[in-house]
Enzyme design. Structure first.
Site, PDB file in Angstrom:
ATOM      1  CB  SER A 212      -1.055   0.108   1.085  1.00 49.18           C
ATOM      2  OG  SER A 212      -0.251   0.049   2.429  1.00 49.18           O
TER       3      SER A 212
ATOM      4  CG  ASP B  42      -3.636   5.819   6.419  1.00 45.87           C
ATOM      5  OD1 ASP B  42      -2.597   5.471   6.654  1.00 45.87           O
ATOM      6  OD2 ASP B  42      -4.147   5.367   5.514  1.00 45.87           O
TER       7      ASP B  42
ATOM      8  CG  HIS C  37      -0.602   4.105   4.355  1.00 46.17           C
ATOM      9  ND1 HIS C  37      -1.833   3.745   4.506  1.00 46.17           N
ATOM     10  CD2 HIS C  37       0.186   3.214   3.697  1.00 46.17           C
ATOM     11  CE1 HIS C  37      -1.927   2.365   4.528  1.00 46.17           C
ATOM     12  NE2 HIS C  37      -0.879   2.007   3.727  1.00 46.17           N
TER      13      HIS C  37
END
Length: 367
Positions: A38, A328, A331
């Site tokens: 991600s 978040d 990240h």
């Protein structure tokens, strides 16, 4: 009548030659391929039935379109910023229907949120593109490009491309430490697990080399014990998780050594180690020095440190993303990503081994 037909035929041939020359010029500009999780996924998971997605607000709030794109960021992620800094067109997700024709020659992003080095990492996310499948897609990509420009030009495009791969963090946070007494933590002590991960990662990188990769940036894990998600679950007063930091401290040096061994075996500096642990730790340890107000609280989330659950339209959302190191629970913000990319480009041997990306580009421009 005859001369008119011949003129038309000549015109058609000229158009075909010009079109082919355009394709060759495109091949001469460097392609960029991205593999991993991600931290570098730019939207592949949008096309999958998975819970690991970032395709709804407030993700993308600072992206040029101000729309969620599937990037786990408020704006641009690390591959986007590398493309921007090198003056390259950004790559499209491999699963994007728009990735056809000339756009294939720019490269492709194969990354998928939730994946790890191991196949059983991220099983809770259901349908994600595991790393073996990402490499299969890379083979498929090469067949598609061969149909456009021929096998020889495709080999040249891949050999001269820049490649970024980011794996490892999920093998800890979404596998070994996901639940108490996970299957892998019962199977391995932490030191033995790290040795196993490194041995499996070596096979992946060898495969990437076999598929034509000749300039591969390999990032280590960041300070996984210091992300807001782990602070929310494991911290009493905001200190990083000792156990997860220990995992990163074991993994990263062994990764760097494995890359050096691979390069020695190959006889060339194919694999470049990016010390993203230290890059991140700089602003995690001293956020104010980098213009951040906090490196503990995520901009978007809920619960302690905004570190619980997902970033959604119902989450707390900070008004100024530039002063938060984390976007978040897991990240970095776009601004933090920019700091990381600057070190990838120009960092000393403390950050980039055996050389930084600017040195690579300068060397390769002479060959």
């Amino acid at each position: 009548m005859m001369s008119c037909s011949l003129s038309f035929l000549s015109y058609c041939i000229l158009l075909l030659v010009l079109a082919f020359c355009d394709l060759l010029l495109e091949v001469e500009s460097r392609a960029f391929f991205v593999f991993g999780d991600s931290l570098v996924d730019n939207g592949n998971n949008n096309y999958l039935l998975t819970s690991a997605r970032a395709d709804s607000p407030p993700y993308g709030i600072d992206y040029p379109t101000h729309r969620a794109t599937g990037r786990f960021s408020n704006g641009l992620n690390i591959p986007d910023i590398i493309s921007e800094q090198l003056g390259m067109e950004p790559t499209l997700p491999y699963l994007a229907p728009q990735l056809t024709g000339d756009r294939l020659l720019v490269g492709a992003n194969f990354a998928s949120a939730g994946v790890g080095i191991l196949n059983d990492t991220g099983i809770q996310f259901f349908n994600i593109i595991r790393i073996a499948k990402q490499l299969e897609y890379f083979e498929q990509y090469q067949r598609r490009v061969s149909g456009l420009i021929g096998a020889e030009q495709t080999e040249q495009l891949v050999n001269s491309a820049l490649i970024l791969i980011t794996l490892g963090g999920n093998d800890f946070v979404n596998n070994y430490y996901l639940v108490p007494f996970s299957a892998r933590s019962r199977q391995f002590s932490l030191p033995d697990y790290v040795v196993y991960l490194i041995s499996e990662y070596r096979k992946i990188l060898q495969k990437l080399y076999d598929l034509g990769g000749r300039r591969v940036l390999v990032t280590g894990t960041g300070p996984i014990g210091c992300v807001p998600a782990e602070l929310a679950q494991r911290s009493i007063s905001g200190e990083c998780s000792v156990e997860l930091q220990r995992a990163a401290a074991l993994f990263n040096p062994q990764l760097t050594q494995m890359l050096a061994d691979l390069n020695s075996q190959i006889g060339a500096n194919v694999f470049i180690a990016a010390n993203t642990f230290t890059m991140n730790m700089n602003f995690v340890s001293n956020p104010q020095a980098y213009g951040f107000v906090t490196s503990k609280i995520a901009c978007c989330g809920q619960g302690p440190y905004n570190g619980i659950g997902l970033c959604t339209p119902l989450s707390n959302l900070c008004p100024n993303r530039d002063i938060y190191a984390f976007w978040d629970p897991f990240h970095p913000s776009e601004r933090a990503n920019r700091i990381i990319v600057q070190q990838i480009l120009t960092g000393s041997s403390e950050y980039m081994n055996p050389m930084n990306l600017s040195t690579i580009m300068a060397l390769d421009s002479r060959t």
